[in-house]
Design an enzyme around this catalytic site. Structure first.
Site, PDB file in Angstrom:
ATOM      1  N   GLY A   1      43.088  11.304  60.535  1.00  0.00           N
ATOM      2  CA  GLY A   1      44.267  10.562  60.987  1.00  0.00           C
ATOM      3  C   GLY A   1      44.968   9.714  59.947  1.00  0.00           C
ATOM      4  O   GLY A   1      46.136   9.379  60.099  1.00  0.00           O
TER       5      GLY A   1
ATOM      6  N   ASP B   1      40.800   1.171  67.629  1.00  0.00           N
ATOM      7  CA  ASP B   1      40.987   1.169  69.086  1.00  0.00           C
ATOM      8  C   ASP B   1      39.763   0.472  69.703  1.00  0.00           C
ATOM      9  O   ASP B   1      39.739  -0.755  69.805  1.00  0.00           O
ATOM     10  CB  ASP B   1      41.127   2.642  69.520  1.00  0.00           C
ATOM     11  CG  ASP B   1      41.413   2.809  70.993  1.00  0.00           C
ATOM     12  OD1 ASP B   1      42.554   3.108  71.354  1.00  0.00           O
ATOM     13  OD2 ASP B   1      40.473   2.670  71.791  1.00  0.00           O
TER      14      ASP B   1
HETATM   15  P1  IMP Z   1      37.934   3.849  67.865  1.00  0.00           P
HETATM   16  O1  IMP Z   1      36.594   4.301  67.357  1.00  0.00           O
HETATM   17  O2  IMP Z   1      37.972   3.807  69.361  1.00  0.00           O
HETATM   18  O3  IMP Z   1      38.374   2.542  67.246  1.00  0.00           O
HETATM   19  O4  IMP Z   1      38.994   4.933  67.494  1.00  0.00           O
HETATM   20  C1  IMP Z   1      39.307   5.253  66.188  1.00  0.00           C
HETATM   21  C2  IMP Z   1      39.917   6.605  66.060  1.00  0.00           C
HETATM   22  O5  IMP Z   1      40.321   7.167  67.309  1.00  0.00           O
HETATM   23  C3  IMP Z   1      41.159   6.543  65.237  1.00  0.00           C
HETATM   24  O6  IMP Z   1      40.870   6.692  63.877  1.00  0.00           O
HETATM   25  C4  IMP Z   1      41.997   7.678  65.781  1.00  0.00           C
HETATM   26  O7  IMP Z   1      41.681   8.870  65.116  1.00  0.00           O
HETATM   27  C5  IMP Z   1      41.576   7.771  67.222  1.00  0.00           C
HETATM   28  N1  IMP Z   1      42.530   7.063  68.079  1.00  0.00           N
HETATM   29  C6  IMP Z   1      42.409   5.827  68.604  1.00  0.00           C
HETATM   30  N2  IMP Z   1      43.493   5.482  69.307  1.00  0.00           N
HETATM   31  C7  IMP Z   1      44.329   6.535  69.219  1.00  0.00           C
HETATM   32  C8  IMP Z   1      45.668   6.777  69.706  1.00  0.00           C
HETATM   33  O8  IMP Z   1      46.317   5.958  70.372  1.00  0.00           O
HETATM   34  N3  IMP Z   1      46.197   7.980  69.375  1.00  0.00           N
HETATM   35  C9  IMP Z   1      45.548   8.921  68.650  1.00  0.00           C
HETATM   36  N4  IMP Z   1      44.324   8.724  68.152  1.00  0.00           N
HETATM   37  C10 IMP Z   1      43.712   7.541  68.438  1.00  0.00           C
END
Ligand code: IMP
Length: 181
Positions: free
Chosen positions: A48, A107
């Site tokens: 990403g 996130d």
């Molecule tokens: P986390 O582990 O929940 O913090 O998520 C991290 C990863 O999830 C990010 O690097 C993104 O690849 C993906 N991600 C989180 N939120 C979104 C979103 O709103 N759209 C697309 N990908 C997301």
């Protein structure tokens, strides 16, 4: 203003291209200031972050090498599985180096938390994190990125490298999918 895209889903622009580019430059200036006189290892978290990474490193004003760390994301879902899997490891050791990790979105924070713990165990001299987007209301673990581009609401976004089921990475802005599409 809504705009249409592949699959004819309605994408609303949340952060326009011009604003993104301005903020990316500001982040690069902050990092360049903080690491003045030092050489850094800039780590791109795949997939990403590749668009953000390629823009931000071109504004960094210090000697630098680039590394790539692949981690699994949500698969094709819009919620985190909570599982983090390394799909591509760094090519070089980071022991004793000044390291800055570039992430697209924090996130739940599970991914960055895992990455930082994994990299910290490799004993870098400095370890900092920079996330283009940060959803403070979605956090499930205590992570606090050192540099944040934009704090956003707890909504699913796409574009500028960020995908939904592999799509929309090529949009030059950050957008969200309009409800009902
Ligand atoms: P986390 O582990 O929940 O913090 O998520 C991290 C990863 O999830 C990010 O690097 C993104 O690849 C993906 N991600 C989180 N939120 C979104 C979103 O709103 N759209 C697309 N990908 C997301």
């Amino acid at each position: 203003m809504p705009t249409s895209d592949e699959d004819s889903k309605k994408i609303n622009i949340l952060i326009p291209e011009v604003r993104l580019q301005q903020r990316v430059q500001e982040l690069a200036q902050e990092i360049s200031h903080d690491f003045k006189g030092k050489e850094i290892v800039a780590i791109c978290i795949l997939k990403g972050s590749f668009v953000f990474f390629s823009d931000v490193i071109r504004h960094l004003d210090m000697p630098m090498t680039c590394e790539f760390l692949g981690v699994s994301s949500y698969g094709n879902k819009m919620v985190s599985s909570g599982e983090v899997k390394v799909t591509l490891d760094l090519n070089e050791p980071i022991e004793g180096k000044h390291v800055v990790v570039f992430e697209d979105i924090v996130d739940s924070g599970l991914t960055l938390n895992y990455i930082m713990n994994t990299l910290r165990a490799r004993k870098p001299a400095t370890l900092k994190s920079c996330s283009l987007l940060f959803k403070p209301d979605a956090l499930k673990v205590n992570v606090d990125p050192d540099y944040v581009g934009f704090k956003i609401e707890n909504q699913f976004v796409v574009g500028y490298g960020v995908d939904l089921a592999g799509k929309y990475r090529g949009l030059p802005y950050i957008g969200y999918i309009e409800h009902g599409h």
